[in-house]
Design a protein around this motif. Structure first.
Motif, mmCIF file in Angstrom:
data_model
loop_
_atom_site.group_PDB
_atom_site.id
_atom_site.type_symbol
_atom_site.label_atom_id
_atom_site.label_comp_id
_atom_site.label_asym_id
_atom_site.label_seq_id
_atom_site.Cartn_x
_atom_site.Cartn_y
_atom_site.Cartn_z
ATOM 1 N N SER A 38 0.835 -1.193 0.000
ATOM 2 C CA SER A 38 0.000 0.000 0.000
ATOM 3 C C SER A 38 0.869 1.242 0.000
ATOM 4 O O SER A 38 0.605 2.201 -0.714
ATOM 5 N N ASN A 69 0.612 3.332 -3.386
ATOM 6 C CA ASN A 69 -0.265 4.490 -3.221
ATOM 7 C C ASN A 69 0.223 5.351 -2.082
ATOM 8 O O ASN A 69 -0.476 5.549 -1.095
ATOM 9 N N GLN A 76 0.483 8.420 -1.550
ATOM 10 C CA GLN A 76 -0.258 9.622 -1.187
ATOM 11 C C GLN A 76 -1.569 9.311 -0.477
ATOM 12 O O GLN A 76 -2.059 10.098 0.304
ATOM 13 N N THR A 77 -2.134 8.185 -0.804
ATOM 14 C CA THR A 77 -3.495 7.957 -0.334
ATOM 15 C C THR A 77 -3.577 6.851 0.691
ATOM 16 O O THR A 77 -4.637 6.469 1.100
ATOM 17 N N GLU A 97 -1.557 -5.209 -11.610
ATOM 18 C CA GLU A 97 -1.645 -3.879 -11.019
ATOM 19 C C GLU A 97 -0.653 -3.660 -9.888
ATOM 20 O O GLU A 97 -0.036 -2.617 -9.765
ATOM 21 N N GLN A 98 -0.550 -4.673 -9.045
ATOM 22 C CA GLN A 98 0.134 -4.462 -7.778
ATOM 23 C C GLN A 98 1.548 -5.010 -7.753
ATOM 24 O O GLN A 98 2.455 -4.387 -7.217
ATOM 25 N N LEU A 158 -10.440 13.690 -3.739
ATOM 26 C CA LEU A 158 -10.537 12.274 -4.053
ATOM 27 C C LEU A 158 -11.713 12.061 -5.001
ATOM 28 O O LEU A 158 -12.837 12.422 -4.703
ATOM 29 N N ASP A 169 -12.046 2.538 -1.796
ATOM 30 C CA ASP A 169 -11.952 3.813 -2.502
ATOM 31 C C ASP A 169 -11.358 3.612 -3.894
ATOM 32 O O ASP A 169 -11.058 2.494 -4.304
ATOM 33 N N ASN A 193 -8.643 4.023 -5.135
ATOM 34 C CA ASN A 193 -7.308 3.441 -5.223
ATOM 35 C C ASN A 193 -7.272 2.011 -4.733
ATOM 36 O O ASN A 193 -6.210 1.451 -4.540
ATOM 37 N N GLN A 206 -8.092 1.102 -1.825
ATOM 38 C CA GLN A 206 -7.815 1.045 -0.393
ATOM 39 C C GLN A 206 -9.117 0.843 0.379
ATOM 40 O O GLN A 206 -10.149 1.399 0.024
#
Ligand code: C2O
Ligand code: CU
Length: 748
Positions: free
Chosen positions: A108, A112, A114-115, A188-189, A250, A435, A437, A439
């Protein structure tokens, strides 16, 4: 380092290889010694932490195993025998580095920065150095081994490359170990991380190689390259400590409408009933002329934008514009009449979870009705026979539809008032939103976990309660956690009793203090407590960002019981330090025994074993994916359990997986008989959803007293969506409805 001597490797090439045997001690160097010392220190910390975790009831030996692997690996490394060193590195990788870099926190933060809402500076700082140090030490150890490997510079580069190849393989295994893995998750991850590592590794390998060939100072260059790896990884983390963008910034992608296209492996029309039956599910209705008091409700399924407590906007599908939908409160024995109006652009239904109602109103698309099409209405009519805390949710594409908001709480008050004195009777839904992203945002109703971790007014749900008042709090877990483990919640500021599970009262419940309640998806815990003369009482949860080490509670979201109006929870409403997560509440030993109509020594007409399994690669409704199986099969092709009215059925549920499975039966109530072969020693327990932990075996029983076609499934929606469902069918009952692309009914 002897400055005049040729580097060892060139000596090898020139002199024709002075033989260095497998057991000849090799040079460790400053680098290797420093790395070993740091690893040994961190392993001691790891051991202590693991022992503390275990003493606090942490389920599983994972942390201890990790620490042991690092210890053994480091000792082997210190032997200075290159073969043992290589083995030690392998053990270190498997036990130390791998678990560290595969924690959700790591991903995470990297992906991501920032988020990432669950971290915060303190969490970040506590995790970052240990991960970075271990990675740096590990690479340093590796360099020592490479250096000790007495071959030509060319082959050395290959060796280094091969080592990193192994890292790649290990990382590729990550999706397998993730609950929500799969190909897209991988792309993606994992892939970006993998690429980063390969680039860094490639650079390091080049540096090592050229330094040895040309600069003859391999020692220092190796160190520099290792440090580079550490710094790059640290920099990736640094993003995680920058402040969150303002909530309004967001933006969320529109929700994906659930659908399954026709195609190979996708059923067109499967009938789940008894083919030669004579009674239709449509006949199994609650009579309308009972004379019971009628409660009318209208629930309109509609799109809405939810505003969480701190202003974050979340697109959702809702009943009447809110999620949770309206709390429906009725009386035991009333006739409940609910009109469902569908304003969404896809089919929906409503299942009344936990209510032993007549089959026709069970709300399962493809079983007891067709999904209610856009613009259509549907009427549910049922009499709840038992008082307690229940809930409702869509049972068409229930994974997507319930997760995105089509759910609410249903409370049935007893026909004769309960002897328990209660001043404040309230409820809360624990729900996890995702969300843009990807998360998880943990919420208690609309209180959310995106609130400032140092306690702003955001993130708390306030309920008025005066000192001395008795509060009954009904906690409903309306969603699964991403890791699949139950939500862990507890009460701070007052002791409490668990008075009821899934709506069924417990006998002589004892007092608990700070005990974590493991609430599986769809389960309900009713707790009772008294507001102290001074201070407030809070409900807190652990969240799920670090599923392997749920050792601390979070202060957002929280639910706060306070006499004050206008509270700002910064004013010391929640204790500054929340209690540690201790031994989980155990329903098998809680309360005291009393007579029960079903016991382990009852005579069972049917004894049925359900083996819960997991397959890394399977096929569910035409989708190649990891699948969750019952007796080796994937829904809708699982075996059904056929019963006759009046039979007493025992289910022997065996979990062969590493996951939690909250197993739910429609239209009936389980009596819990035993866990891992041990009968209950406390209160009798009656639930509609039983949480089966990894590798546990539970025996439960139910009386077949409600004819119909009923689902029996895992209530982790993702597991249900990918296979873990079966049917309990009464002999002679058929259905005119089907599951598949012809009707568009997909109940999970
Ligand atoms: Cu909440 Cu099939 O269930
Ligand atoms: Cu499951």
């Amino acid at each position: 380092m002897k400055s005049k001597a040729l580097p060892r490797t060139e000596r090898v090439a020139e002199s024709g290889s002075p033989h260095i045997g497998r057991w000849t001690p090799q040079k460790l160097g400053v680098l290797g010694i420093v790395a070993s010392i740091i690893l040994l220190l961190s392993v001691q910390g790891g051991m202590v932490a693991a022992i503390i975790l275990l003493s606090k009831g942490f389920p599983g030996l994972g942390p201890l195993a990790t620490a042991c692997c690092v210890l053994v690996g480091t000792i082997l490394f210190l032997t200075r025998r290159r073969w043992l060193q290589a083995l030690g590195l392998g053990i270190n990788l498997a036990g130390g580095v791998y678990p560290n870099v595969t924690t959700p926190f790591f991903y995470s933060s990297v992906m991501n920065p920032q988020t990432f809402g669950g971290g915060g500076l303190v969490h970040m700082l506590s995790v970052l150095p240990s991960v970075a140090l271990i990675v740096v030490c590990y690479v340093a150890s590796w360099v020592v081994v490479v250096r000790n490997y007495q071959v030509t510079p060319d082959r050395r580069a290959w060796f280094s490359g091969a080592c990193w190849f192994v890292v790649g393989i290990f990382l590729s295994l990550v999706p397998i170990s993730m609950v929500n893995g799969g190909v897209s998750y991988y792309i993606e991850q994992i892939l970006p991380l993998l690429l980063t590592l390969v680039i860094v590794a490639g650079g390091s390998a080049l540096l090592v190689r050229y330094s040895q060939v040309m600069l003859r100072r391999s020692f220092w260059f190796a160190g520099v390259s290792c440090a580079t790896v550490g710094i790059v990884l640290s920099l990736l983390f640094l993003g995680a400590i920058s402040p969150l963008p303002p909530a309004a910034a967001l933006s969320f992608e529109p929700l994906q409408i659930p659908h399954i296209n026709p195609g190979p492996g996708v059923p067109r029309a499967i009938n789940m009933g008894m083919p030669s039956g004579t009674i239709s599910v449509n006949q199994l209705q609650t009579p309308t002329n009972t004379g019971a008091h009628v409660d009318h409700f209208t629930l309109t399924a509609e799109a809405a934008t939810l505003t969480l407590n701190n202003g974050v906007k979340m697109p959702a599908w809702t009943f009447n514009g809110t999620a949770p939908g309206p709390v429906l409160r009725v009386k035991q024995g009333d006739l409940v009449d609910v009109k469902l109006v569908n304003h969404l652009p896809f089919g929906v239904s409503i299942h009344w979870h936990g209510i032993n109602l007549a089959n026709a109103a069970d709300g399962v698309a493809g079983l007891t009705q067709d999904a209610v099409k856009p613009g259509q209405t549907y009427e549910y009519r049922f009499i709840p026979p038992d008082a307690g805390t229940y809930w409702y949710h869509s049972h068409q594409f229930s994974d997507a539809e319930t997760s995105n908001g089509l759910f609410g709480i249903l409370i049935v008050d007893p026909a004769t008032p309960s002897p328990v004195h209660v001043d404040v009777d309230t409820q809360v839904a624990l729900h996890t939103w995702t969300d843009a992203n990807g998360q998880a945002i943990y919420t208690m109703d609309t209180a959310d976990s995106t609130g400032d971790a140092t306690l702003s007014a955001a993130g708390a749900l306030i309920r008025r309660a005066k000192p001395g008042q008795w509060v009954r709090l009904r906690i409903v877990n309306t969603n699964e956690t991403p890791s699949g483990r139950p939500e862990l919640v507890t009460l701070v500021g007052a002791r409490f009793q668990v008075i009821s599970l899934d709506g069924h009262d417990l006998n002589n419940p004892g007092w608990l203090q700070n005990t974590p309640l493991p609430i599986g998806s769809a389960q309900r815990y009713d707790i009772l407590f008294q507001i102290p003369t001074k201070g407030s009482v809070g409900l807190v949860m652990t969240g799920d960002t670090d599923p392997n080490t749920p050792i601390s509670y979070r202060n957002a979201p929280a639910m706060l019981f306070t006499p004050l109006s206008n509270v700002d929870i910064r004013q010391g409403m929640l204790p500054k330090t929340l209690p540690g997560v201790g031994k989980w509440f155990d329903l098998t030993t809680y309360g005291s025994p009393t007579t029960a109509s079903i016991t382990p020594s009852s005579h069972f007409d049917i004894e049925y074993t359900m083996t819960l399994g997991f397959q890394q690669m399977g096929l569910s409704l035409g989708r190649p994916a990891p699948v969750y199986t019952i007796n080796g099969k994937v829904a809708p092709y699982t075996d059904m359990l056929m019963v006759k009215e009046g039979q007493l059925v025992e289910l022997h549920i065996v979990n062969t997986t590493d996951l939690f499975h909250p197993i739910h039966i429609h239209g009936h109530t389980f009596t819990v008989l035993s866990k891992n072969g041990h009968p209950l020693t406390g209160s009798p327990v009656h639930v509609d959803t039983i949480l089966i932990g990894p590798h546990e075996t539970w025996d439960v029983a139910f009386l077949a007293n409600n004819p119909g076609l009923w689902m029996l499934h895992c209530h982790n929606f993702q597991h249900a969506d990918f296979g873990m469902d079966m049917m309990v069918n009464y002999d002679g009952v058929y259905t005119p409805y089907t599951i598949g692309t012809d009707s568009g009914n997909f109940p999970d």
